[in-house]
Design a protein around this motif. Structure first.
Motif, PDB file in Angstrom:
ATOM      1  N   ARG A 284      -5.096 -47.986-101.764  1.00  0.00           N
ATOM      2  CA  ARG A 284      -5.860 -46.858-102.294  1.00  0.00           C
ATOM      3  C   ARG A 284      -5.072 -46.070-103.333  1.00  0.00           C
ATOM      4  NH1 ARG A 284      -7.531 -44.090 -96.726  1.00  0.00           N
ATOM      5  NH2 ARG A 284      -5.387 -44.769 -96.310  1.00  0.00           N
ATOM      6  N   GLN A 285      -3.754 -46.281-103.369  1.00  0.00           N
ATOM      7  CA  GLN A 285      -2.924 -45.565-104.335  1.00  0.00           C
ATOM      8  C   GLN A 285      -3.202 -45.993-105.775  1.00  0.00           C
ATOM      9  OE1 GLN A 285       1.292 -44.930-103.130  1.00  0.00           O
ATOM     10  NE2 GLN A 285       0.789 -46.366-101.468  1.00  0.00           N
ATOM     11  N   VAL A 286      -3.925 -47.108-105.916  1.00  0.00           N
ATOM     12  CA  VAL A 286      -4.193 -47.599-107.256  1.00  0.00           C
ATOM     13  C   VAL A 286      -5.012 -46.597-108.064  1.00  0.00           C
ATOM     14  CG1 VAL A 286      -6.368 -48.782-106.719  1.00  0.00           C
ATOM     15  CG2 VAL A 286      -4.884 -49.649-108.532  1.00  0.00           C
ATOM     16  N   PHE A 287      -5.798 -45.753-107.384  1.00  0.00           N
ATOM     17  CA  PHE A 287      -6.567 -44.732-108.090  1.00  0.00           C
ATOM     18  C   PHE A 287      -5.641 -43.809-108.873  1.00  0.00           C
ATOM     19  CE2 PHE A 287      -8.040 -40.310-108.015  1.00  0.00           C
ATOM     20  CZ  PHE A 287      -9.179 -40.423-108.794  1.00  0.00           C
ATOM     21  N   PHE A 288      -4.552 -43.378-108.247  1.00  0.00           N
ATOM     22  CA  PHE A 288      -3.607 -42.505-108.934  1.00  0.00           C
ATOM     23  C   PHE A 288      -2.848 -43.262-110.021  1.00  0.00           C
ATOM     24  CE2 PHE A 288      -4.013 -40.872-104.554  1.00  0.00           C
ATOM     25  CZ  PHE A 288      -4.554 -39.631-104.839  1.00  0.00           C
ATOM     26  N   LEU A 289      -2.645 -44.553-109.787  1.00  0.00           N
ATOM     27  CA  LEU A 289      -1.947 -45.362-110.792  1.00  0.00           C
ATOM     28  C   LEU A 289      -2.788 -45.477-112.067  1.00  0.00           C
ATOM     29  CD1 LEU A 289       0.609 -47.084-111.177  1.00  0.00           C
ATOM     30  CD2 LEU A 289      -0.710 -49.063-110.421  1.00  0.00           C
ATOM     31  N   LEU A 290      -4.101 -45.581-111.916  1.00  0.00           N
ATOM     32  CA  LEU A 290      -4.977 -45.708-113.077  1.00  0.00           C
ATOM     33  C   LEU A 290      -5.116 -44.396-113.840  1.00  0.00           C
ATOM     34  CD1 LEU A 290      -7.809 -47.997-111.673  1.00  0.00           C
ATOM     35  CD2 LEU A 290      -5.937 -48.610-113.204  1.00  0.00           C
ATOM     36  N   LEU A 291      -4.788 -43.274-113.192  1.00  0.00           N
ATOM     37  CA  LEU A 291      -4.816 -42.007-113.909  1.00  0.00           C
ATOM     38  C   LEU A 291      -3.802 -41.983-115.050  1.00  0.00           C
ATOM     39  CD1 LEU A 291      -5.179 -39.325-111.073  1.00  0.00           C
ATOM     40  CD2 LEU A 291      -6.907 -40.070-112.721  1.00  0.00           C
ATOM     41  N   LEU A 292      -2.735 -42.764-114.877  1.00  0.00           N
ATOM     42  CA  LEU A 292      -1.664 -42.779-115.870  1.00  0.00           C
ATOM     43  C   LEU A 292      -2.164 -43.276-117.232  1.00  0.00           C
ATOM     44  CD1 LEU A 292       1.406 -42.150-115.938  1.00  0.00           C
ATOM     45  CD2 LEU A 292       1.800 -44.564-115.518  1.00  0.00           C
ATOM     46  N   PRO A 293      -2.761 -44.471-117.340  1.00  0.00           N
ATOM     47  CA  PRO A 293      -3.239 -44.896-118.661  1.00  0.00           C
ATOM     48  C   PRO A 293      -4.383 -44.047-119.197  1.00  0.00           C
ATOM     49  CG  PRO A 293      -3.910 -46.463-116.966  1.00  0.00           C
ATOM     50  CD  PRO A 293      -2.928 -45.521-116.322  1.00  0.00           C
ATOM     51  N   LEU A 294      -5.237 -43.532-118.306  1.00  0.00           N
ATOM     52  CA  LEU A 294      -6.330 -42.686-118.776  1.00  0.00           C
ATOM     53  C   LEU A 294      -5.800 -41.388-119.373  1.00  0.00           C
ATOM     54  CD1 LEU A 294      -8.915 -43.160-115.869  1.00  0.00           C
ATOM     55  CD2 LEU A 294      -8.916 -44.226-118.134  1.00  0.00           C
ATOM     56  N   PHE A 295      -4.815 -40.802-118.706  1.00  0.00           N
ATOM     57  CA  PHE A 295      -4.226 -39.559-119.198  1.00  0.00           C
ATOM     58  C   PHE A 295      -3.484 -39.808-120.515  1.00  0.00           C
ATOM     59  CE2 PHE A 295      -0.739 -36.449-119.359  1.00  0.00           C
ATOM     60  CZ  PHE A 295      -1.472 -35.268-119.284  1.00  0.00           C
ATOM     61  N   SER A 296      -2.747 -40.912-120.582  1.00  0.00           N
ATOM     62  CA  SER A 296      -1.991 -41.213-121.800  1.00  0.00           C
ATOM     63  C   SER A 296      -2.937 -41.498-122.965  1.00  0.00           C
ATOM     64  CB  SER A 296      -1.073 -42.412-121.565  1.00  0.00           C
ATOM     65  OG  SER A 296      -1.825 -43.582-121.307  1.00  0.00           O
ATOM     66  N   TYR A 297      -4.056 -42.172-122.683  1.00  0.00           N
ATOM     67  CA  TYR A 297      -5.030 -42.435-123.741  1.00  0.00           C
ATOM     68  C   TYR A 297      -5.578 -41.117-124.299  1.00  0.00           C
ATOM     69  CZ  TYR A 297      -8.955 -44.668-126.164  1.00  0.00           C
ATOM     70  OH  TYR A 297      -9.836 -45.109-127.119  1.00  0.00           O
ATOM     71  N   ALA A 298      -5.888 -40.193-123.407  1.00  0.00           N
ATOM     72  CA  ALA A 298      -6.396 -38.895-123.853  1.00  0.00           C
ATOM     73  C   ALA A 298      -5.347 -38.139-124.660  1.00  0.00           C
ATOM     74  CB  ALA A 298      -6.830 -38.062-122.646  1.00  0.00           C
ATOM     75  N   MET A 299      -4.086 -38.216-124.240  1.00  0.00           N
ATOM     76  CA  MET A 299      -3.022 -37.533-124.972  1.00  0.00           C
ATOM     77  C   MET A 299      -2.854 -38.137-126.368  1.00  0.00           C
ATOM     78  SD  MET A 299      -1.411 -35.029-123.334  1.00  0.00           S
ATOM     79  CE  MET A 299       0.297 -35.050-123.904  1.00  0.00           C
ATOM     80  N   GLY A 300      -2.838 -39.462-126.439  1.00  0.00           N
ATOM     81  CA  GLY A 300      -2.696 -40.120-127.738  1.00  0.00           C
ATOM     82  C   GLY A 300      -3.858 -39.820-128.658  1.00  0.00           C
ATOM     83  N   ALA A 301      -5.080 -39.881-128.126  1.00  0.00           N
ATOM     84  CA  ALA A 301      -6.267 -39.613-128.931  1.00  0.00           C
ATOM     85  C   ALA A 301      -6.281 -38.170-129.416  1.00  0.00           C
ATOM     86  CB  ALA A 301      -7.523 -39.912-128.116  1.00  0.00           C
TER      87      ALA A 301
END
Length: 785
Positions: A284-301
């Protein structure tokens, strides 16, 4: 480094409410900025915008009128008559007016004023030796009689009333010489006027010329124009087909390709990541792991949106790339098995390789912020900002929400697990790879065609060939750009440059200077004109005398006599515009600069090696002209790519080595970290060489990603070996798979820029990952023993 990161984490961990507020603020800020984000699928983002010759030449090409033209060819078949084709052409041209086009034409403008008499008035300014030799025979009265007899017969025809003023003003048909010279401006040599519209000689095809306000810049308008053309083409009568070609349609093709690629690659990446998660991350920890690329994508954009408006949609087409890269940080924290299960313990165990890998990748890719290509600068900021955001989230947030895998004790060190046979096999494979890769890399070529930077539409290429064949536009032409403070200075520079060319090249050149010489040349021609009539006054008397004998009145040729005696008028490009040739003049006489500081004249020369060799840098400087050709653009592009590749790769290696020296210190550790990216770089060169894919600007960006991302694997595995860190091999394997999924998705892209990036990095990382897992541990076998 580890102690600093642990101390920073501990300071932040004791104030979780500050961390929560910061994360909330960043999220809201990103959402606010991205809600106003504007994207364009604009190919201009792929073109250099610095002050290099290549950039200036490309900007000049974009400003030419033909870049704003769309040529629409209508063809007939079956029982469709030429008249019916003409009517369909007129209806389609009328329907196009007001549909985003600034002007639409399917027939020539009506001549303004007394057309032929105005052409006669141009003769003194064009009166060179050839024209003088053409008029000299009229000193023989018999030639005058023959000429006037022909004129008398013309006046006896149905068009006699219309020709009478022309014959009275120009009984010697001097305007015909000007008319022949106008053929030197014929951009389309096969163009005829039949049934009131532009047609080919056999009346099988007609032509519509539509002008847009933008050629290469406005992708949204280009897509709208393409849709409008498709709708009108579908409504043509049965037996009438249409083919359209123009820069705006290339812009639309690139925009549609990018839009489709973004959708396609995003879906593929999502499916690939889901499969990786199912296979390796059943938690279930994978949910928090996927927050990483989503957050980084938003920061880059967000970083890109704050710097550019509108931004390139292509930048966001590389979103899967950033997702595959940033998830590595979280995977390393997840799989690392420190001696303690506390967050501080996991931070201490993973801080050094995670921070080091982030710094090397950011350092290498930040070099592209100095790139002359806007799309690469946007991509650089997108990835750098995204990686920085992902690093912060991985160091200070993930340890609070992710426990990682359970500590199962130490694994057998990687370098101790290798048997002699295993080591021999790995080394043999590495040697075979080096030989093969060097052979393939030796076949690497450099991109030498500007069009290869964009989508190659078979339909548009076929339309271009068809138009060139039907209308006689000929093969690719070189552009000779002459500049001056005034219009006459630009004409003078053009005339001087063409005068030095061989006659065969001049005869195949389209130039306004042939019809509107510079004023200095005109003054010389005026003097020759006056001297001719002073030397041959009997010609005028002979025209009056023999005209009376043929039945003309004694005052019939008074306009002619007045003309040869009056002061000649100065010929200007505006003269042709007043005659109704404004559209034609626009292809040669560019509009004044915005500040009115200068004028530019364009001539069209054959794009041959002889022309390119003549216009050297020294010759261009001496003549105040500039040659722009596909051949020369290819040479300039090759020079830029060669220099850019060498500069960026060497600088990236320098930045990476500096960071590794400061952190790792020992040469063997540095070599271990560098081995995977170097193998990856060789793999990229080999794949491009074997597939005959030339090195492009986005291949260069891919090389930097291989260096920055491949060194991550070297750092992770070296750190794992040195500290007996468990879980590192699996972290490298899974992170490599996520990166390969991101970059591999670009292999399904149709746009060359996206595909080049995907092919380059995918092939590089595909080799860098096994190099880190299989080859690097062998370097540490003796130390472990």
């Amino acid at each position: 480094m580890r102690s600093v990161v642990v101390a920073a984490y501990s300071a932040v961990a004791s104030r979780k409410w500050i961390l929560l507020c910061l994360m909330l603020g960043i999220t809201l800020g990103c959402g606010l900025v991205l809600s106003h984000l504007k994207l364009e699928e604009n190919i201009a983002f792929l073109l250099p915008d610095d002050r290099s010759r290549l950039s200036e030449d490309l900007q000049t090409l974009q400003s030419l009128p033909q870049q704003r033209s769309i040529l629409i060819t209508l063809g007939r078949s079956g029982n469709v008559t030429a008249d019916e084709l003409a009517q369909a052409t007129i209806r389609m041209a009328s329907a196009l007016e007001g549909k985003g086009f600034t002007s639409v034409s399917c027939k020539p403008d009506l001549p303004r004023g007394n057309f032929f008499i105005t052409m006669r008035n141009m003769v003194p300014g064009l009166f060179d030796q050839a024209l003088e030799q053409r008029l000299a025979p009229f000193a023989d009265p018999s030639r005058v009689v023959t000429q006037l007899g022909a004129q008398k017969r013309r006046l006896g025809g149905m068009e006699g009333l219309m020709l009478a003023p022309v014959v009275a003003a120009d009984p010697l048909d001097m305007h015909a010489d000007v008319l022949r010279r106008m053929q030197r401006l014929a951009v389309m040599k096969n163009l005829r006027v039949r049934h009131g519209v532009y047609m080919t000689e056999d009346e099988q095809h007609s032509l519509i010329v539509a002008q847009t306000s933008d050629g290469l810049s406005d992708s949204a308008s280009a897509i709208a124009l393409e849709k409008e053309l498709n709708v009108l083409a579908a409504g043509l009568p049965e037996g009438v087909t249409s083919t359209a070609f123009g820069s705006a349609l290339y812009t639309a093709a690139n925009a549609n390709a990018i839009i489709g690629d973004i959708t396609r690659t995003s879906i593929f990446t999502g499916i690939a990541l889901l499969l990786i998660i199912v296979c390796f991350l059943r938690t279930r920890q994978v949910f928090f792991l996927l927050l990483l690329p989503l957050f980084s994508y938003a920061m880059g954009a967000t970083a890109v949106a704050l710097q550019w408006s509108p931004a390139s949609a292509m930048t966001f087409g590389f979103g899967p790339v950033l997702i595959g890269m940033t998830i590595d940080f979280g995977l390393h924290f997840y799989f690392v098995r420190g001696r303690t299960a506390t967050p501080e313990g996991r931070i201490a165990a993973a801080a050094t390789p995670v921070v080091l890998s982030a710094l090397t990748t950011i350092g290498a890719f930040s070099l592209l912020l100095a790139s002359p290509v806007p799309a690469l600068r946007q991509l650089s900021l997108f990835i750098v900002a995204g990686l920085a955001g992902a690093l912060g989230l991985a160091l200070f947030v993930l340890p609070h929400v992710m426990r990682g895998v359970e500590d199962e004790g130490r694994d057998v060190p990687l370098q101790q697990a290798a048997s002699s046979r295993y080591r021999a096999c790995v080394l043999a494979m590495a040697g075979l790879f080096l030989v093969t890769a060097l052979w393939g890399a030796s076949r690497l070529t450099i991109q030498q065609h500007i069009r290869e930077m964009g989508i190659q539409s078979p339909a548009l290429q076929q339309a271009e060939r068809e138009i060139a064949t039907l209308w006689g536009t000929g093969s690719s032409r070189a552009i000779l750009l002459a500049q001056g403070r005034t219009e006459d200075m630009a004409l003078n520079a053009t005339s001087a440059a063409l005068a030095e060319l061989p006659e065969a090249i001049r005869n195949d050149t389209l130039s306004l200077s042939f019809l509107v010489p510079p004023q200095g040349v005109q003054q010389h021609n005026h003097a020759r004109w006056k001297a001719f009539w002073e030397a041959h006054p009997a010609i005028g008397d002979s025209v009056v005398q023999h005209g009376a004998e043929l039945g003309f009145s004694k005052t019939a040729f008074t306009p002619f006599l007045d003309f040869i005696r009056q002061e000649p008028a100065v010929l200007l490009p505006a003269t042709l515009t007043e005659m109704g040739f404004g559209n034609l003049v626009g292809y040669f006489d560019l509009p004044p600069n915005a500040d009115g500081s200068g004028r530019e004249m364009v001539s069209y020369l054959p794009d041959t090696p002889e022309v390119g060799a003549f216009f050297s840098d020294r010759t261009e400087s001496r003549l105040h002209v500039r040659l722009i050709s596909q051949t020369r653009l290819g040479e300039e592009l090759a020079k830029v790519l060669t220099g850019t590749f060498a500069t960026f790769v060497l600088y990236a290696l320098g930045v990476i080595c500096l960071i590794l020296v400061l952190v790792l210190r020992r040469p063997k550790r540095i070599l271990s970290a560098l081995l995977p990216p170097l193998f990856g770089l060789l793999a990229m060169g080999a794949v491009l060489g074997f597939t005959a894919r030339p090195l492009s600007l986005f291949s260069i960006a891919g090389a930097l990603l291989i260096l920055g991302h491949g060194v991550d694997y070297g750092v992770y595995i070296t750190h794992a070996i040195q500290h007996n860190s468990t879980g590192a091999p699996k972290a490298i394997l899974v992170s490599a798979l996520t990166s390969l999924a991101g970059f591999g998705s670009l292999l399904f892209a149709n746009h060359p820029a996206l595909f080049d990036m995907g092919l380059s990095v995918f092939s590089g990382l595909l080799v860098a990952m096994p190099c880190a897992l299989l080859l690097v541990p062998l370097l540490w076998r003796r130390e472990a023993a």
